[in-house]
Design an enzyme around this catalytic site. Structure first.
Site, PDB file in Angstrom:
ATOM      1  CG  ASP A 145      -2.017  -1.068   1.058  1.00  0.00           C
ATOM      2  OD1 ASP A 145      -2.444  -1.461  -0.040  1.00  0.00           O
ATOM      3  OD2 ASP A 145      -2.610  -1.706   2.061  1.00  0.00           O
ATOM      4  N   GLY A 146       2.031   1.207   0.625  1.00  0.00           N
ATOM      5  CA  GLY A 146       3.015   2.324   0.501  1.00  0.00           C
ATOM      6  C   GLY A 146       3.448   2.586  -0.838  1.00  0.00           C
ATOM      7  NE  ARG A 149       7.718   6.091  -0.766  1.00  0.00           N
ATOM      8  CZ  ARG A 149       7.508   5.284   0.227  1.00  0.00           C
ATOM      9  NH1 ARG A 149       6.915   4.214   0.047  1.00  0.00           N
ATOM     10  NH2 ARG A 149       8.339   5.689   1.324  1.00  0.00           N
ATOM     11  CG  ASN A 205      -4.242   5.793   3.401  1.00  0.00           C
ATOM     12  OD1 ASN A 205      -5.320   5.324   2.756  1.00  0.00           O
ATOM     13  ND2 ASN A 205      -3.230   4.970   3.996  1.00  0.00           N
ATOM     14  NE  ARG A 218       6.118  17.521  28.682  1.00  0.00           N
ATOM     15  CZ  ARG A 218       6.779  18.755  29.060  1.00  0.00           C
ATOM     16  NH1 ARG A 218       6.490  19.812  28.151  1.00  0.00           N
ATOM     17  NH2 ARG A 218       7.706  18.592  29.970  1.00  0.00           N
ATOM     18  CG  ASP A 238      -1.270   9.514  22.790  1.00  0.00           C
ATOM     19  OD1 ASP A 238      -1.077  10.442  23.846  1.00  0.00           O
ATOM     20  OD2 ASP A 238      -1.126   8.408  23.154  1.00  0.00           O
ATOM     21  CB  ALA A 289      -4.544   7.555  23.473  1.00  0.00           C
TER      22      ALA A 289
END
Length: 297
Positions: free
Chosen positions: A62-63, A67, A137, A148, A167, A202
């Protein structure tokens, strides 16, 4: 459409795809086609060759497809994917040794073109644009290498919606709904939809549900100065730019459309998806051979 000029792109970070790309290119040239090939490349290197090309074959997973889609979308050139990666969710040929018979079907005109929406992000800093990109995507705002949370004021169509403490925040297309957004708990969207999906990763004491936006929606995100987390913005997994407090990121549907060459039926998406999420495991031979025993026995 008759294919006369084709391009072949190996995965630039997977050396094992290079010999395969050269083999495909040689075979197509022997059939009288005008073919160019790249094994190590950056998008700016390939762009001049794409102009006037009828189709590009992308080799990898998929990469490689992401591209190739980005570099080909500008000139409306369709991409045909041959999987030499892992999932190969976007590729059309899953077994690389079968490539020749599938390409024969393409050359015979036995294909259709699938169109998929892309998204554009523009990063504003004061009165300047410091980053701009298109993605197939997703765009991801994340905390970089500092552990943090990031704090992001989020607006939809100019109206304040919420402030995320998380996150990361994924802004995805329907295509990207089966990628990082899915791993973060987002819904699966059929690839023909032109919706934008927002999924927090998260989240803490803030909105923790994905949001599916209507077609044409615009998302604005402002990096707050409350938390010092050195956030970054990535496009389809590649770093676009570092972000500073008060940077404003505007994300909306791109003018570009990715086009993929398909040989399967037009409803292939659901079967392909389920085969990956719930693989059909053959029943062992010894179980198949066991006689059926009635309840009475």
């Amino acid at each position: 459409m008759s294919m006369k000029r084709m391009g072949v792109l190996a995965h630039p970070t997977r050396p094992q795809t290079a010999p395969f790309a050269e083999k495909i290119a040689d075979t197509l040239r022997a059939r009288g086609l005008d073919v160019w090939v790249f094994t190590q490349w950056e998008e700016q290197d390939v762009r001049p060759n794409v102009v006037g090309t009828d189709m590009v074959i992308a080799i990898g997973g998929d990469g490689a497809m992401l591209r190739a889609a980005r570099v080909c979308a500008i000139d409306n050139v369709p991409v045909f994917g041959i999987n030499m990666g892992h999932l190969g969710f976007l590729t059309e040929v899953q077994q690389p040794n079968d490539w020749e018979k599938y390409v024969d079907d393409v050359l015979a005109g036995k294909y259709w073109i699938e169109q998929r929406m892309m998204v554009e992000a523009v990063v504003h800093r004061d009165d300047q644009i410091v980053g701009r990109a298109d993605a197939l995507n997703d765009f991801v705002l994340s905390r970089g290498n500092v552990t943090r949370m990031i704090q992001l004021d989020t607006y939809i169509d100019g109206e304040w919606t919420t402030t995320y403490n998380a996150d990361a925040l994924v802004i995805s297309t329907a295509t990207g709904s089966t990628a990082y957004a899915l791993a973060a708990g987002g819904p699966i969207l059929p690839p023909e939809l032109r919706n934008i999906l927002i999924v927090p990763v998260a989240p803490h004491l803030s909105l923790d549900r994905p949001i599916v936006l209507s077609e044409g929606a615009m998302v604005e995100i402002i990096v707050t100065a409350e938390l010092h987390s050195n956030p970054i913005l990535s496009a389809d997994g590649a770093l676009l730019c570092d972000l500073l407090p008060n940077d404003r990121i505007v994300i909306q549907a791109s003018d570009l459309i990715s086009r993929f060459v398909r040989l399967r039926e037009r409803n292939y998406f659901y079967r392909s998806l389920l085969d990956r999420l719930e693989p059909r495991i053959p029943v062992p031979a010894r179980r198949r051979q066991q006689p059926v025993t009635s309840v009475d026995e």
